[in-house]
Design a protein around this motif. Structure first.
Motif, PDB file in Angstrom:
ATOM      1  N   PRO A   1       0.826  -1.205   0.000  1.00 16.59           N
ATOM      2  CA  PRO A   1       0.000   0.000   0.000  1.00 16.59           C
ATOM      3  C   PRO A   1       0.866   1.264   0.000  1.00 16.59           C
ATOM      4  CG  PRO A   1      -0.132  -1.113   2.124  1.00 16.59           C
ATOM      5  CD  PRO A   1       0.684  -1.979   1.224  1.00 16.59           C
ATOM      6  N   SER A   2       0.275   2.357  -0.425  1.00 14.94           N
ATOM      7  CA  SER A   2       1.033   3.609  -0.574  1.00 14.94           C
ATOM      8  C   SER A   2       1.561   4.152   0.751  1.00 14.94           C
ATOM      9  CB  SER A   2       0.165   4.665  -1.258  1.00 14.94           C
ATOM     10  OG  SER A   2      -0.987   4.924  -0.483  1.00 14.94           O
ATOM     11  N   TRP A   3       0.980   3.758   1.871  1.00 17.34           N
ATOM     12  CA  TRP A   3       1.455   4.272   3.156  1.00 17.34           C
ATOM     13  C   TRP A   3       2.743   3.586   3.634  1.00 17.34           C
ATOM     14  CZ3 TRP A   3       1.335   0.245   6.527  1.00 17.34           C
ATOM     15  CH2 TRP A   3       0.351  -0.717   6.360  1.00 17.34           C
ATOM     16  N   LEU A   4       3.115   2.475   3.019  1.00 15.69           N
ATOM     17  CA  LEU A   4       4.400   1.839   3.353  1.00 15.69           C
ATOM     18  C   LEU A   4       5.525   2.534   2.597  1.00 15.69           C
ATOM     19  CD1 LEU A   4       3.670  -2.014   3.346  1.00 15.69           C
ATOM     20  CD2 LEU A   4       4.377  -0.611   5.285  1.00 15.69           C
ATOM     21  N   PRO A   5       6.698   2.647   3.211  1.00  8.89           N
ATOM     22  CA  PRO A   5       7.820   3.261   2.498  1.00  8.89           C
ATOM     23  C   PRO A   5       8.227   2.404   1.293  1.00  8.89           C
ATOM     24  CG  PRO A   5       8.505   2.535   4.702  1.00  8.89           C
ATOM     25  CD  PRO A   5       7.051   2.243   4.568  1.00  8.89           C
ATOM     26  N   ALA A   6       8.683   3.078   0.254  1.00  5.49           N
ATOM     27  CA  ALA A   6       9.110   2.388  -0.967  1.00  5.49           C
ATOM     28  C   ALA A   6      10.386   1.586  -0.708  1.00  5.49           C
ATOM     29  CB  ALA A   6       9.363   3.403  -2.071  1.00  5.49           C
ATOM     30  N   ALA A   7      10.526   0.504  -1.454  1.00 10.73           N
ATOM     31  CA  ALA A   7      11.751  -0.312  -1.374  1.00 10.73           C
ATOM     32  C   ALA A   7      12.936   0.557  -1.777  1.00 10.73           C
ATOM     33  CB  ALA A   7      11.632  -1.516  -2.300  1.00 10.73           C
ATOM     34  N   HIS A   8      14.064   0.308  -1.139  1.00 14.16           N
ATOM     35  CA  HIS A   8      15.271   1.038  -1.508  1.00 14.16           C
ATOM     36  C   HIS A   8      16.520   0.280  -1.057  1.00 14.16           C
ATOM     37  CE1 HIS A   8      14.849   2.587   2.631  1.00 14.16           C
ATOM     38  NE2 HIS A   8      16.123   2.872   2.572  1.00 14.16           N
ATOM     39  N   SER A   9      17.647   0.820  -1.422  1.00 14.40           N
ATOM     40  CA  SER A   9      18.927   0.197  -1.115  1.00 14.40           C
ATOM     41  C   SER A   9      19.783   1.168  -0.303  1.00 14.40           C
ATOM     42  CB  SER A   9      19.632  -0.143  -2.438  1.00 14.40           C
ATOM     43  OG  SER A   9      20.898  -0.681  -2.194  1.00 14.40           O
ATOM     44  N   VAL A  10      20.510   0.617   0.656  1.00 16.50           N
ATOM     45  CA  VAL A  10      21.449   1.396   1.460  1.00 16.50           C
ATOM     46  C   VAL A  10      22.846   0.852   1.178  1.00 16.50           C
ATOM     47  CG1 VAL A  10      22.207   1.938   3.817  1.00 16.50           C
ATOM     48  CG2 VAL A  10      19.754   1.835   3.275  1.00 16.50           C
ATOM     49  N   THR A  11      23.766   1.749   0.905  1.00 15.09           N
ATOM     50  CA  THR A  11      25.152   1.361   0.648  1.00 15.09           C
ATOM     51  C   THR A  11      26.046   2.087   1.645  1.00 15.09           C
ATOM     52  OG1 THR A  11      24.671   1.082  -1.694  1.00 15.09           O
ATOM     53  CG2 THR A  11      26.986   1.263  -1.089  1.00 15.09           C
ATOM     54  N   GLU A  12      26.914   1.345   2.305  1.00 13.46           N
ATOM     55  CA  GLU A  12      27.833   1.906   3.296  1.00 13.46           C
ATOM     56  C   GLU A  12      29.246   1.396   3.018  1.00 13.46           C
ATOM     57  OE1 GLU A  12      27.139   3.998   5.830  1.00 13.46           O
ATOM     58  OE2 GLU A  12      24.958   3.994   5.602  1.00 13.46           O
ATOM     59  N   HIS A  13      30.217   2.230   3.293  1.00 10.91           N
ATOM     60  CA  HIS A  13      31.622   1.834   3.174  1.00 10.91           C
ATOM     61  C   HIS A  13      32.072   1.362   4.550  1.00 10.91           C
ATOM     62  CE1 HIS A  13      35.606   1.859   1.386  1.00 10.91           C
ATOM     63  NE2 HIS A  13      36.047   2.365   2.518  1.00 10.91           N
ATOM     64  N   VAL A  14      32.189   0.025   4.733  1.00 14.42           N
ATOM     65  CA  VAL A  14      32.580  -0.553   6.026  1.00 14.42           C
ATOM     66  C   VAL A  14      33.483  -1.765   5.789  1.00 14.42           C
ATOM     67  CG1 VAL A  14      30.493   0.194   7.251  1.00 14.42           C
ATOM     68  CG2 VAL A  14      30.546  -2.037   6.187  1.00 14.42           C
ATOM     69  N   SER A  15      34.293  -2.059   6.772  1.00 15.72           N
ATOM     70  CA  SER A  15      35.163  -3.232   6.685  1.00 15.72           C
ATOM     71  C   SER A  15      34.337  -4.501   6.846  1.00 15.72           C
ATOM     72  CB  SER A  15      36.239  -3.178   7.778  1.00 15.72           C
ATOM     73  OG  SER A  15      35.639  -3.368   9.051  1.00 15.72           O
ATOM     74  N   SER A  16      34.929  -5.620   6.488  1.00 18.29           N
ATOM     75  CA  SER A  16      34.226  -6.899   6.631  1.00 18.29           C
ATOM     76  C   SER A  16      33.948  -7.205   8.099  1.00 18.29           C
ATOM     77  CB  SER A  16      35.015  -8.036   5.979  1.00 18.29           C
ATOM     78  OG  SER A  16      36.294  -8.142   6.552  1.00 18.29           O
ATOM     79  N   GLU A  17      34.791  -6.736   9.005  1.00 23.83           N
ATOM     80  CA  GLU A  17      34.581  -6.960  10.432  1.00 23.83           C
ATOM     81  C   GLU A  17      33.360  -6.209  10.949  1.00 23.83           C
ATOM     82  OE1 GLU A  17      37.654  -5.889   9.234  1.00 23.83           O
ATOM     83  OE2 GLU A  17      38.532  -7.898   9.242  1.00 23.83           O
ATOM     84  N   GLU A  18      33.054  -5.063  10.372  1.00 23.54           N
ATOM     85  CA  GLU A  18      31.925  -4.239  10.805  1.00 23.54           C
ATOM     86  C   GLU A  18      30.634  -4.533  10.048  1.00 23.54           C
ATOM     87  OE1 GLU A  18      33.639   0.104  11.600  1.00 23.54           O
ATOM     88  OE2 GLU A  18      34.173  -0.685   9.617  1.00 23.54           O
ATOM     89  N   ALA A  19      30.741  -5.208   8.927  1.00 18.73           N
ATOM     90  CA  ALA A  19      29.618  -5.332   7.998  1.00 18.73           C
ATOM     91  C   ALA A  19      28.374  -5.959   8.604  1.00 18.73           C
ATOM     92  CB  ALA A  19      30.050  -6.102   6.749  1.00 18.73           C
TER      93      ALA A  19
END
Length: 100
Positions: free
Chosen positions: A61-79
């Motif tokens: 439904p329109s009241w739910l937030p749209a799908a999206h992607s988050v990209t972060e620069h992090v080490s494998s230890e923090e991922a």
């Protein structure tokens, strides 16, 4: 090399839409590219029918937030921890959009 970190669907609430119960679901799929130290988390929210005659029906439904992607620069230890934080933030955002 890309490593899968998280692939989850969680039910955060139950809503009735036109007398039909639906689960409010959030989904997160996270992967980490070690060569770039880049975490990518694909996020979406949707309603999933509970009743057997509607089983498998999914709507957004329109009241739910749209799908999206988050990209972060992090080490494998923090991922993994950062992916969990992104999921928790998404859960909170979607919960804040639920009709009262």
């Amino acid at each position: 090399m890309i490593h899968s970190l998280l692939d989850t669907t969680q039910v955060i609430s139950i809503l009735e839409v036109e007398a039909v119960p639906f689960e409010v679901c959030i989904e997160a799929v996270a992967s980490h590219d070690r060569s770039k130290d880049q975490l990518t988390v694909q996020l979406r929210a949707f309603l999933r029918a509970e009743k057997h005659d509607h089983i498998g029906e999914i709507s957004t439904p329109s009241w739910l937030p749209a799908a999206h992607s988050v990209t972060e620069h992090v080490s494998s230890e923090e991922a993994h921890e950062v992916a969990g934080d992104v999921l928790a933030s998404w859960r909170q955002k979607v919960a804040g959009c639920l009709p009262k």
